[in-house]
Design a protein around this motif. Structure first.
Motif, PDB file in Angstrom:
ATOM      1  N   GLN A 464       0.806  -1.223   0.000  1.00 37.61           N
ATOM      2  CA  GLN A 464       0.000   0.000   0.000  1.00 37.61           C
ATOM      3  C   GLN A 464       0.835   1.268   0.000  1.00 37.61           C
ATOM      4  OE1 GLN A 464      -2.837  -1.263   3.232  1.00 37.61           O
ATOM      5  NE2 GLN A 464      -4.334  -0.583   1.734  1.00 37.61           N
ATOM      6  N   ASP A 465       1.935   1.297   0.753  1.00 36.77           N
ATOM      7  CA  ASP A 465       2.779   2.496   0.766  1.00 36.77           C
ATOM      8  C   ASP A 465       3.385   2.748  -0.607  1.00 36.77           C
ATOM      9  OD1 ASP A 465       2.230   2.811   3.445  1.00 36.77           O
ATOM     10  OD2 ASP A 465       4.091   1.882   4.135  1.00 36.77           O
ATOM     11  N   THR A 466       3.772   1.666  -1.275  1.00 35.92           N
ATOM     12  CA  THR A 466       4.378   1.778  -2.604  1.00 35.92           C
ATOM     13  C   THR A 466       3.375   2.313  -3.614  1.00 35.92           C
ATOM     14  OG1 THR A 466       5.910  -0.026  -2.120  1.00 35.92           O
ATOM     15  CG2 THR A 466       5.535   0.485  -4.440  1.00 35.92           C
ATOM     16  N   LYS A 467       2.181   1.777  -3.617  1.00 35.61           N
ATOM     17  CA  LYS A 467       1.170   2.264  -4.583  1.00 35.61           C
ATOM     18  C   LYS A 467       0.814   3.718  -4.284  1.00 35.61           C
ATOM     19  CE  LYS A 467      -2.921   2.080  -2.107  1.00 35.61           C
ATOM     20  NZ  LYS A 467      -3.963   3.115  -1.955  1.00 35.61           N
ATOM     21  N   ASP A 468       0.754   4.104  -2.988  1.00 38.24           N
ATOM     22  CA  ASP A 468       0.472   5.502  -2.651  1.00 38.24           C
ATOM     23  C   ASP A 468       1.555   6.426  -3.200  1.00 38.24           C
ATOM     24  OD1 ASP A 468      -1.856   4.891  -1.310  1.00 38.24           O
ATOM     25  OD2 ASP A 468      -0.945   4.903   0.690  1.00 38.24           O
ATOM     26  N   SER A 469       2.802   5.993  -3.075  1.00 35.81           N
ATOM     27  CA  SER A 469       3.925   6.803  -3.568  1.00 35.81           C
ATOM     28  C   SER A 469       3.874   6.944  -5.090  1.00 35.81           C
ATOM     29  CB  SER A 469       5.248   6.179  -3.132  1.00 35.81           C
ATOM     30  OG  SER A 469       6.328   6.968  -3.565  1.00 35.81           O
ATOM     31  N   ILE A 470       3.559   5.857  -5.781  1.00 39.85           N
ATOM     32  CA  ILE A 470       3.477   5.914  -7.245  1.00 39.85           C
ATOM     33  C   ILE A 470       2.374   6.876  -7.681  1.00 39.85           C
ATOM     34  CG2 ILE A 470       2.924   4.591  -9.335  1.00 39.85           C
ATOM     35  CD1 ILE A 470       4.204   2.140  -7.947  1.00 39.85           C
ATOM     36  N   PHE A 471       1.190   6.747  -7.085  1.00 38.51           N
ATOM     37  CA  PHE A 471       0.079   7.638  -7.438  1.00 38.51           C
ATOM     38  C   PHE A 471       0.435   9.099  -7.153  1.00 38.51           C
ATOM     39  CE2 PHE A 471      -3.012   3.926  -6.694  1.00 38.51           C
ATOM     40  CZ  PHE A 471      -3.118   3.670  -8.051  1.00 38.51           C
ATOM     41  N   ARG A 472       1.037   9.338  -6.000  1.00 43.52           N
ATOM     42  CA  ARG A 472       1.375  10.714  -5.623  1.00 43.52           C
ATOM     43  C   ARG A 472       2.408  11.309  -6.577  1.00 43.52           C
ATOM     44  NH1 ARG A 472       5.421  12.557  -3.013  1.00 43.52           N
ATOM     45  NH2 ARG A 472       6.024  10.513  -2.219  1.00 43.52           N
ATOM     46  N   GLN A 473       3.447  10.545  -6.899  1.00 43.28           N
ATOM     47  CA  GLN A 473       4.505  11.078  -7.769  1.00 43.28           C
ATOM     48  C   GLN A 473       4.020  11.299  -9.200  1.00 43.28           C
ATOM     49  OE1 GLN A 473       8.622   9.780  -7.299  1.00 43.28           O
ATOM     50  NE2 GLN A 473       7.967   8.384  -5.669  1.00 43.28           N
ATOM     51  N   GLY A 475       0.872  12.122  -9.863  1.00 48.54           N
ATOM     52  CA  GLY A 475      -0.248  13.064  -9.831  1.00 48.54           C
ATOM     53  C   GLY A 475      -1.581  12.432 -10.183  1.00 48.54           C
ATOM     54  N   ILE A 476      -1.718  11.126  -9.901  1.00 48.08           N
ATOM     55  CA  ILE A 476      -2.950  10.402 -10.242  1.00 48.08           C
ATOM     56  C   ILE A 476      -3.991  10.584  -9.141  1.00 48.08           C
ATOM     57  CG2 ILE A 476      -3.940   8.137 -10.769  1.00 48.08           C
ATOM     58  CD1 ILE A 476      -1.953   9.105 -12.879  1.00 48.08           C
ATOM     59  N   ASN A 477      -5.193  11.040  -9.513  1.00 43.59           N
ATOM     60  CA  ASN A 477      -6.223  11.283  -8.492  1.00 43.59           C
ATOM     61  C   ASN A 477      -6.944   9.993  -8.110  1.00 43.59           C
ATOM     62  OD1 ASN A 477      -8.540  10.833 -10.229  1.00 43.59           O
ATOM     63  ND2 ASN A 477      -8.108  12.825 -11.162  1.00 43.59           N
ATOM     64  N   GLU A 478      -7.749  10.071  -7.053  1.00 46.69           N
ATOM     65  CA  GLU A 478      -8.387   8.878  -6.493  1.00 46.69           C
ATOM     66  C   GLU A 478      -9.322   8.187  -7.464  1.00 46.69           C
ATOM     67  OE1 GLU A 478     -10.235   9.479  -2.742  1.00 46.69           O
ATOM     68  OE2 GLU A 478      -8.375  10.080  -1.730  1.00 46.69           O
ATOM     69  N   ASN A 479      -9.951   8.934  -8.350  1.00 42.87           N
ATOM     70  CA  ASN A 479     -10.880   8.329  -9.312  1.00 42.87           C
ATOM     71  C   ASN A 479     -10.190   7.334 -10.238  1.00 42.87           C
ATOM     72  OD1 ASN A 479     -12.957   9.852  -8.283  1.00 42.87           O
ATOM     73  ND2 ASN A 479     -12.698  11.512  -9.781  1.00 42.87           N
ATOM     74  N   LEU A 480      -8.892   7.498 -10.408  1.00 44.85           N
ATOM     75  CA  LEU A 480      -8.133   6.641 -11.319  1.00 44.85           C
ATOM     76  C   LEU A 480      -7.327   5.583 -10.568  1.00 44.85           C
ATOM     77  CD1 LEU A 480      -6.841   9.293 -13.877  1.00 44.85           C
ATOM     78  CD2 LEU A 480      -8.883   7.868 -13.974  1.00 44.85           C
ATOM     79  N   GLN A 481      -7.740   5.312  -9.321  1.00 40.86           N
ATOM     80  CA  GLN A 481      -7.054   4.305  -8.521  1.00 40.86           C
ATOM     81  C   GLN A 481      -7.936   3.088  -8.269  1.00 40.86           C
ATOM     82  OE1 GLN A 481      -5.353   6.125  -4.962  1.00 40.86           O
ATOM     83  NE2 GLN A 481      -4.747   7.954  -6.097  1.00 40.86           N
ATOM     84  N   THR A 482      -9.015   2.951  -9.032  1.00 40.52           N
ATOM     85  CA  THR A 482      -9.971   1.866  -8.815  1.00 40.52           C
ATOM     86  C   THR A 482      -9.739   0.728  -9.800  1.00 40.52           C
ATOM     87  OG1 THR A 482     -11.591   2.750 -10.366  1.00 40.52           O
ATOM     88  CG2 THR A 482     -11.685   3.574  -8.100  1.00 40.52           C
ATOM     89  N   TRP A 483     -10.227  -0.449  -9.439  1.00 40.02           N
ATOM     90  CA  TRP A 483     -10.114  -1.614 -10.330  1.00 40.02           C
ATOM     91  C   TRP A 483     -10.877  -1.377 -11.635  1.00 40.02           C
ATOM     92  CZ3 TRP A 483      -6.842  -5.532  -9.249  1.00 40.02           C
ATOM     93  CH2 TRP A 483      -6.885  -6.658 -10.083  1.00 40.02           C
ATOM     94  N   GLU A 484     -12.022  -0.706 -11.541  1.00 44.08           N
ATOM     95  CA  GLU A 484     -12.838  -0.455 -12.730  1.00 44.08           C
ATOM     96  C   GLU A 484     -12.120   0.436 -13.740  1.00 44.08           C
ATOM     97  OE1 GLU A 484     -15.094  -1.963  -9.541  1.00 44.08           O
ATOM     98  OE2 GLU A 484     -13.909  -0.116  -9.579  1.00 44.08           O
ATOM     99  N   SER A 485     -11.197   1.264 -13.244  1.00 44.44           N
ATOM    100  CA  SER A 485     -10.509   2.202 -14.146  1.00 44.44           C
ATOM    101  C   SER A 485      -9.386   1.548 -14.942  1.00 44.44           C
ATOM    102  CB  SER A 485      -9.936   3.381 -13.343  1.00 44.44           C
ATOM    103  OG  SER A 485      -8.847   2.970 -12.535  1.00 44.44           O
ATOM    104  N   LEU A 486      -9.207   0.229 -14.787  1.00 48.45           N
ATOM    105  CA  LEU A 486      -8.139  -0.478 -15.493  1.00 48.45           C
ATOM    106  C   LEU A 486      -8.500  -0.800 -16.940  1.00 48.45           C
ATOM    107  CD1 LEU A 486      -7.194  -3.018 -12.668  1.00 48.45           C
ATOM    108  CD2 LEU A 486      -5.633  -1.322 -13.635  1.00 48.45           C
ATOM    109  N   ILE A 487      -9.729  -0.530 -17.342  1.00 50.22           N
ATOM    110  CA  ILE A 487     -10.248  -1.060 -18.603  1.00 50.22           C
ATOM    111  C   ILE A 487      -9.485  -0.587 -19.838  1.00 50.22           C
ATOM    112  CG2 ILE A 487     -12.291  -1.275 -20.066  1.00 50.22           C
ATOM    113  CD1 ILE A 487     -12.363  -2.785 -17.356  1.00 50.22           C
ATOM    114  N   ASP A 488      -9.187   0.724 -19.941  1.00 43.74           N
ATOM    115  CA  ASP A 488      -8.579   1.172 -21.197  1.00 43.74           C
ATOM    116  C   ASP A 488      -7.446   2.175 -20.956  1.00 43.74           C
ATOM    117  OD1 ASP A 488     -11.614   3.001 -21.617  1.00 43.74           O
ATOM    118  OD2 ASP A 488      -9.757   3.743 -20.736  1.00 43.74           O
ATOM    119  N   TYR A 489      -6.972   2.775 -22.041  1.00 42.87           N
ATOM    120  CA  TYR A 489      -5.805   3.665 -21.979  1.00 42.87           C
ATOM    121  C   TYR A 489      -6.175   5.139 -22.111  1.00 42.87           C
ATOM    122  CZ  TYR A 489      -2.026   0.274 -21.971  1.00 42.87           C
ATOM    123  OH  TYR A 489      -1.138  -0.697 -21.594  1.00 42.87           O
ATOM    124  N   THR A 490      -7.397   5.479 -21.872  1.00 40.13           N
ATOM    125  CA  THR A 490      -7.805   6.872 -22.097  1.00 40.13           C
ATOM    126  C   THR A 490      -8.334   7.509 -20.818  1.00 40.13           C
ATOM    127  OG1 THR A 490     -10.004   6.135 -22.775  1.00 40.13           O
ATOM    128  CG2 THR A 490      -8.375   6.420 -24.508  1.00 40.13           C
TER     129      THR A 490
END
Length: 525
Positions: A464-473, A475-490
């Motif tokens: 969890q600490d590693t994924k938090d660091s990756i998202f923070r560095q 600039g990925i917001n919480e909406n793009l941290q969900t399993w459902e958001s894995l579907i495509d590249y856009t």
């Protein structure tokens, strides 16, 4: 949408001393599956706890000049501190000395007695105190306990027995018609070693010690460990209590995780107890193997035990969890070695994952002043192949986690990391920058960030600490941290910016120094 539930349990651990990495592994595994299911939208519930009764605890307490309750209070407190340190998100911690457990175990015993499943007799047999188990002469190995190899004692006492024979055929039929045991070979092991030779009735009370739950109708007897301990999985949910809300909501368990040393009790006794109670059985029971040392099984007497705190304090929680989960295959024992731990740390965490993030952030800052530009369909040679590969990996990772194959899942995540690293070399962003191919360069940077975003989501249940660091560095917001958001590249919006200076996820270790450190830690125990 249907409210999906996931109830996962660890064994309740025997508080005979400080927990080593084997115990930590079981709990981390359960916690990982809970977090995965939570990420997938399940109402997830994790139970753990301590098994606090028995002759062994009474003896340890006496030798320590403390009351048994005082002794188990201390160990239970230490366990909770360790799970807090390891960020274990348990929902309940059951202790078998708690009143909520005691009264229900007494009710269950009286129910079995009235039903005729329990009868009184005289037990004479070989008894192993550390394992709290009776064995017949045929079950002993060279006259010693078949489970732990220690000396056994001939004991004779009045006892109550559970009539296991009545349920043996029904259990064999269950084995043949369902696949609730993971791995599959454990099923034939139970049938060939215990059921087919003839299932012995189980001694469920003792009179030779007092530290246990009294039989209400015969207070000279205390309820013996397995009837007491195994029922925790339902007493914690309020079975037979005034408030059955949790029991009605979560039982049957979706996954119960145990080590191979207690497989027999969970694969034979536990299903039979549930049959006798007319309750549904757990959907899956996962039996894992052991972490071994080079010298064999971890043992305090051998001085070859490693504790999770030792690894966490020096190398961090995520590195510790990653090693434990990656190094124990489903079908065989894993090995803890200082060399193996440092190799995983430097190669997998520093070189593969850490460098991928650092290189990506460095290039985005160098070429685009930290800006991530929207994917515009201007694909390079390798873009389509990367997208196809990543989509295939999604299916593989999800399937592995759904099948509780954690080593396979981590292997496939690292295959994705390796492919993304290779993509950098194949697309050569430095060449695209030199040749002024700005659109193609934007596409490469976008694909790198998008794959890192996906990788961080896959790592959520594990690190969890590693994924938090990756998202923070990134600039990925919480909406793009969900399993459902894995579907495509856009998914990543325009004007997303990475940090100006990347921070290392893991600092490379000096190999010989750290190997020597770990060897000293093991030898000092």
């Amino acid at each position: 949408m249907e409210n999906k539930k996931f109830y996962v349990t660890t064994p309740i651990y025997y508080p005979s001393g400080k927990f080593h990495i084997g115990t930590a592994y079981t709990t981390v595994l359960a916690d990982t599956f809970k977090k995965y299911k939570k990420l997938r939208g399940f109402d997830s519930y994790l139970l753990t706890g301590t098994d606090e009764h028995g002759q062994k605890i009474q003896t340890i307490a006496e030798n320590s000049n403390v009351e048994p309750q005082e002794y188990v209070d201390k160990i239970a407190s230490q366990a909770k501190e360790l799970w807090l340190k390891m960020n274990i998100e348990y929902d309940d911690f059951i202790r078998t000395t708690e009143e909520r457990h005691v009264v229900i175990v007494q009710k269950i015993f009286e129910y079995f007695l009235e039903k005729g499943d329990i009868y009184k007799g005289i037990y004479e047999g070989m008894y192993c105190v550390p394992c709290e188990t009776y064995f017949t002469e045929k079950q002993l190995i060279e006259g010693k306990c078949p489970d732990c190899g220690r000396e056994v004692t001939l004991m004779k006492e009045e006892a109550y027995f559970f009539n296991m024979k009545n349920y043996a055929e029904r259990l064999i039929k269950l084995y043949e018609e369902t696949d609730f045991i993971i791995p599959e070979y454990k099923k034939s092991e139970m049938i060939n070693n215990f059921l087919k030779p003839g299932l012995e009735d189980l001694c469920v009370t003792r009179t030779s010690f007092k530290w246990g739950i009294n039989v209400k109708s015969d207070e000279n007897h205390v309820i013996y460990v397995w009837l007491d301990a195994l029922t925790n999985y339902i007493t914690a949910l309020g079975y037979l209590s005034e408030d059955k809300t949790l029991f009605n909501k979560y039982w049957p368990a979706d996954l119960q995780i145990v080590g191979k040393d207690i497989a027999r009790f969970h694969l034979i006794y536990w299903p039979i107890f549930l049959m006798a109670l007319d309750l549904p059985l757990p959907k899956k029971i996962l039996v894992h193997n052991w972490f071994m040392m080079k010298e064999g099984k971890m043992s305090k007497s051998k001085g070859n035990v490693i504790y999770p705190e030792t690894l966490i304090d020096r190398y961090g929680l995520d590195a510790t969890k990653y090693f434990l989960l990656r190094e124990l295959p489903l079908h065989q024992d894993g090995v803890f070695s200082p060399e193996g731990f440092i190799q995983r740390f430097n190669s997998d965490l520093c070189n593969d994952l850490g460098n991928l993030l650092n290189r990506t952030i460095g290039m985005i800052n160098k070429y685009f002043k930290g800006n991530i530009y929207n994917y515009n369909g201007q694909k390079n040679e390798g873009d389509k192949k990367l997208e196809e590969f990543t989509n295939l990996q999604h299916n593989k990772i999800q399937l592995a986690m759904d099948n509780y194959e954690v080593v396979t899942a981590l292997t496939e995540i690292w295959n994705l990391i390796s492919k993304t690293n290779k993509y950098i070399d194949e697309t050569s962003p430095w060449v695209l920058a030199k040749e002024g191919e700005e659109d193609k360069l934007k596409s490469v940077m976008y694909h790198l960030v998008e794959n890192l975003r996906k990788i961080a989501i896959y790592l959520t249940p594990f690190m969890q600490d590693t994924k938090d660091s990756i998202f923070r560095q990134l600039g990925i917001n919480e909406n793009l941290q969900t399993w459902e958001s894995l579907i495509d590249y856009t998914k990543i919006p325009e004007n997303t910016k990475v940090v100006k200076q990347g921070e290392p996820l893991f600092l490379r270790l000096e190999k010989e120094e750290e190997i020597n450190y770990l060897k000293n830690q093991i030898n000092l125990l």
